[in-house]
Design an enzyme around this catalytic site. Sequence first.
Site, PDB file in Angstrom:
ATOM      1  N   LYS A  89       0.846  -1.200   0.000  1.00 55.35           N
ATOM      2  CA  LYS A  89       0.000   0.000   0.000  1.00 55.35           C
ATOM      3  C   LYS A  89       0.883   1.252   0.000  1.00 55.35           C
ATOM      4  CE  LYS A  89      -3.891   0.225   2.364  1.00 55.35           C
ATOM      5  NZ  LYS A  89      -4.867   0.144   3.491  1.00 55.35           N
ATOM      6  N   ILE A  90       0.634   2.116  -0.974  1.00 56.20           N
ATOM      7  CA  ILE A  90       1.369   3.368  -1.098  1.00 56.20           C
ATOM      8  C   ILE A  90       0.358   4.508  -1.151  1.00 56.20           C
ATOM      9  CG2 ILE A  90       2.897   4.741  -2.560  1.00 56.20           C
ATOM     10  CD1 ILE A  90       4.162   2.150  -3.546  1.00 56.20           C
TER      11      ILE A  90
END
Length: 392
Positions: free
Chosen positions: A140-141
């Site tokens: 997750k970014i």
Amino acid sequence: MTDRLGDLTAAGVAVWLDDLSRVRLSSGGLDRLRREQHVAGVTTNPTIFAKALSDADEYNWQLKDLATRGIEVEEAVRMLTTYDVRWACDVMRPSYDGSAGVDGRVSIEVDPRVAHDTDKTVAEAKALWWLVDRPNLFIKIPATEAGLAAITATLAEGISVNVTLIFGLDRYSAVMEAFLAGLEQAKANGHDLSTIGSVASFFVSRVDSEIDKRLDKIGSAEAKALRGKAAVANAQLAYERYTEVFSSDRWQALADAGAHPQRPLWASTSTKNPDYRDVIYVEELIAPGTVNTMPESVVTAYAEHGETRGDTITGAYDAARQVFADLAGVGIDVDDVIATLEREGVEKFEASWSELLDGVRKSLAAAARGTGAPNEAAKGNAEAAQRAGGNA
């Protein structure tokens, strides 16, 4: 009995769980949700981990070992969380294999404190990828300005990405551009595009929470009539952009090389206002090729009384645009709303991460002293993190 979650899945919505804990893993609860409730993926965030680590004795043996070895707190957090995510990836592997790599994904977030630093985000993503070492992992970014370049660079390495904290349409378009560029670079780098997955996590309920607050402050009848309408309209217009991008010639060239589209994922789908139907952010956001990640309470609520009425998005674009015209008409600055939500989203996850670190630091100290039940030391911190971060 009506299989409402089965109906939702048949309508093209992948049901994912927005939660993870070692208790859920060791009890077989996650596997039961996969087998019995059509749950086909898992998302996590710092708030979820803070709560999980404070609630379960299952972590005590690992905390004791880490304390004995003198492991620093940040490394300890990574070892604890990646252990759970690796386990969850193994639990969800049948969904991954059965969907040719589309579903069965488990997400873990980069340290939110580096959300505004491209290079550190990419380095963190690469480290998490090899630490977990499972093909059905998502990194997750956050979709910050710095995050956009990190998304492209991470995908170019052949690493699958869940882009999180998307609130506005323009930023969503930039995320899809980052995705396409990343796959083009991955192809040039010799990676098999069929193994690279991605979703774009478009946040829903927080939009209503912020806009409703501003509508209440305006106070007119026209303003109050718009309460609870913005979030669904915003997501519906995001889906319109998704269909445009993923019907383009540019996308088709990548699809011909084996790529899967970056599906829109509806996040923050538990209602914050008790006056709203508890499954509104599921029922009103049904369309093919989407993901809806829900806390278990929403999964259960939909199984009990959710209504799958077919596609509730693609016929609603004009009405959604009218909602935003009406919001502007009563004085709502949507651009300011989106900027506020992005800033607060990162800040909330940073606060949760700090609480997680503090809780683990106290638990390690308790384990080192041999005082037993080290997780009790972290429980207050986790509760504070949950209040700060809320549902993803």
